[in-house]
Enzyme design. Structure first.
Site, short mmCIF file in Angstrom:
data_model
loop_
_atom_site.label_atom_id
_atom_site.label_comp_id
_atom_site.label_asym_id
_atom_site.label_seq_id
_atom_site.Cartn_x
_atom_site.Cartn_y
_atom_site.Cartn_z
N GLY A 109 0.87 -1.19 -0.03
CA GLY A 109 0.08 0.15 -0.02
C GLY A 109 0.82 1.18 0.10
O GLY A 109 0.37 2.22 0.50
N VAL A 169 -2.49 -7.81 -2.49
CA VAL A 169 -1.94 -8.63 -1.31
C VAL A 169 -2.76 -9.41 -0.59
O VAL A 169 -2.51 -10.62 0.03
CB VAL A 169 -1.30 -7.75 -0.26
CG1 VAL A 169 0.11 -7.14 -0.98
CG2 VAL A 169 -2.07 -6.66 0.13
N TYR A 197 -13.08 -3.76 10.66
CA TYR A 197 -11.80 -2.91 10.52
C TYR A 197 -11.49 -3.19 11.97
O TYR A 197 -10.07 -3.74 11.94
CB TYR A 197 -12.41 -1.58 10.39
CG TYR A 197 -10.96 -0.48 10.15
CD1 TYR A 197 -10.17 -0.77 9.05
CD2 TYR A 197 -10.69 0.18 11.29
CE1 TYR A 197 -9.15 0.17 8.86
CE2 TYR A 197 -9.25 1.04 11.10
CZ TYR A 197 -8.68 0.80 9.93
OH TYR A 197 -7.66 1.84 9.86
P1 NAI Z 1 -5.11 5.00 1.86
O1 NAI Z 1 -6.30 4.43 1.39
O2 NAI Z 1 -4.65 6.18 1.65
O3 NAI Z 1 -4.05 4.04 1.21
C1 NAI Z 1 -3.92 2.40 1.34
C2 NAI Z 1 -3.03 2.06 0.32
O4 NAI Z 1 -3.19 0.46 0.15
C3 NAI Z 1 -3.43 2.35 -1.22
O5 NAI Z 1 -2.33 2.72 -1.91
C4 NAI Z 1 -4.39 1.50 -1.56
O6 NAI Z 1 -4.29 1.17 -3.38
C5 NAI Z 1 -3.50 0.08 -1.07
N1 NAI Z 1 -4.30 -1.13 -1.30
C6 NAI Z 1 -5.62 -1.56 -0.74
N2 NAI Z 1 -5.95 -2.49 -1.19
C7 NAI Z 1 -4.99 -3.16 -1.45
C8 NAI Z 1 -4.51 -4.55 -1.98
N3 NAI Z 1 -5.45 -5.38 -1.98
N4 NAI Z 1 -3.46 -4.92 -2.23
C9 NAI Z 1 -2.31 -4.22 -2.28
N5 NAI Z 1 -2.59 -2.69 -1.98
C10 NAI Z 1 -3.69 -2.20 -1.72
O7 NAI Z 1 -4.96 4.66 3.45
P2 NAI Z 1 -4.21 5.29 4.46
O8 NAI Z 1 -4.99 6.11 5.25
O9 NAI Z 1 -2.84 5.83 4.02
O10 NAI Z 1 -3.85 4.18 5.51
C11 NAI Z 1 -2.87 3.29 5.68
C12 NAI Z 1 -2.89 2.41 6.46
O11 NAI Z 1 -3.05 2.92 7.88
C13 NAI Z 1 -4.14 1.43 6.50
O12 NAI Z 1 -3.73 -0.17 7.03
C14 NAI Z 1 -4.91 1.76 7.74
O13 NAI Z 1 -6.09 1.19 8.18
C15 NAI Z 1 -4.10 2.31 8.55
N6 NAI Z 1 -4.36 3.50 9.41
C16 NAI Z 1 -4.91 4.86 9.00
C17 NAI Z 1 -5.38 5.78 9.87
C18 NAI Z 1 -5.74 7.19 9.22
O14 NAI Z 1 -6.09 8.09 9.96
N7 NAI Z 1 -5.43 7.24 8.10
C19 NAI Z 1 -5.35 5.56 11.20
C20 NAI Z 1 -5.02 4.30 11.70
C21 NAI Z 1 -4.42 3.32 10.81
#
Ligand code: NAI
Length: 241
Positions: free
Chosen positions: A10, A59, A149
């Site tokens: 990601g 993934v 989640y």
């Molecule tokens: P985002 O949606 O901006 O980025 C997620 C990335 O994962 C994207 O590039 C997407 O294409 C990729 N992705 C999704 N499904 C996929 C798959 N099947 N195979 C490969 N890549 C895949 O999300 P964000 O906000 O950057 O979050 C990143 C991580 O941090 C996540 O695991 C989220 O749960 C966690 N997180 C985020 C918080 C927030 O406030 N944004 C708070 C706590 C945890």
């Protein structure tokens, strides 16, 4: 982290992209695994003087993930670190949550960690290595409307501790980072009233930045985290202690 090789899942956008770029700043070459194009993040990393390759990988798919990990190991010559960051939300109250939204979130957020970790560990058995799983404060304290989640993120913590115990004797350290509210497109969209409510609950009275998560990941993967395994570091401004 000079000369190390790190896979970031990601890594094409959001927190994963920031982690990938920050680890590159600290000297690591990067393999980005994503379903979205990673050309931009790789251009950013190459401009920092590090190698970056993008692998188009869903993934959740065990075979494709295994092949991509083996390809990355051939391309870079080794794999030192893995950051399991890919994640999604499909929020709803339990009674309204569709089975497909449960399955999808568990697959993307948790099964992916099993897939990537299993494929990568094989390459770390002789050399040692570091793994960081991006969980969430919601996995630690729960949240209404996020049964799927929070279960996936709590599952990541159990997986982190179990894998840490299984492979410590191989000098493979496995930890988790549990971010709170991080300033991203998702949180930018919060209405003023919702934002005020969030701030009230956070002792530091501000959202975190993606870079705050990247600092914790770097700490755990670098020599500074050398004696830390099976740990969960909260990066949440005190929202949960
Ligand atoms: P985002 O949606 O901006 O980025 C997620 C990335 O994962 C994207 O590039 C997407 O294409 C990729 N992705 C999704 N499904 C996929 C798959 N099947 N195979 C490969 N890549 C895949 O999300 P964000 O906000 O950057 O979050 C990143 C991580 O941090 C996540 O695991 C989220 O749960 C966690 N997180 C985020 C918080 C927030 O406030 N944004 C708070 C706590 C945890």
């Amino acid at each position: 982290m000079n000369g190390t090789v790190t896979i970031v899942t990601g890594g094409a956008q959001g927190i994963g992209r920031t982690i990938a770029a920050f680890l590159a700043e600290k000297g690591s070459d990067i393999a980005v695994f994503d379903i979205q194009d990673g050309a931009d993040v790789c251009a950013e990393i190459r401009a920092l003087g590090r190698e970056c390759r993008f692998y188009s990988v869903d993934v959740t798919n065990t075979e494709i993930t295994k092949e991509a990990v083996n390809q990355a190991a051939r391309d870079f010559g080794k794999i030192d670190n893995l950051v399991n960051n890919a994640g999604i939300t499909r929020d709803n109250l339990l009674l309204r949550m569709k089975e497909e939204d449960w399955d999808l979130v568990l697959n993307v957020n948790l099964k992916s960690v099993f897939n990537c970790t299993k494929a990568v560990i094989k390459h770390m058995l002789r050399t040692g290595g570091g793994i960081v799983n991006i969980s969430s404060v919601v996995g630690v304290m729960g949240n209404a409307g996020q049964v799927n989640y929070s279960s996936s993120k709590a599952g990541m913590i159990g997986l982190t501790k179990s894998v840490a115990k299984e492979y410590a004797e191989r000098n493979i350290r496995v930890n988790a980072v549990a971010p709170g509210f991080i300033s991203t497109k998702m949180t930018d969209a919060l209405e003023e009233k919702a934002r005020e409510e969030v701030f009230k609950a956070i002792p530091l009275k501000r959202l975190g930045e993606s870079r705050d998560v990247a600092y914790a990941v770097y700490f755990l993967l670098s020599k500074y985290g050398n004696y830390i395994t099976g740990e969960v570091i909260n990066v949440n401004g005190g929202l949960h202690m």
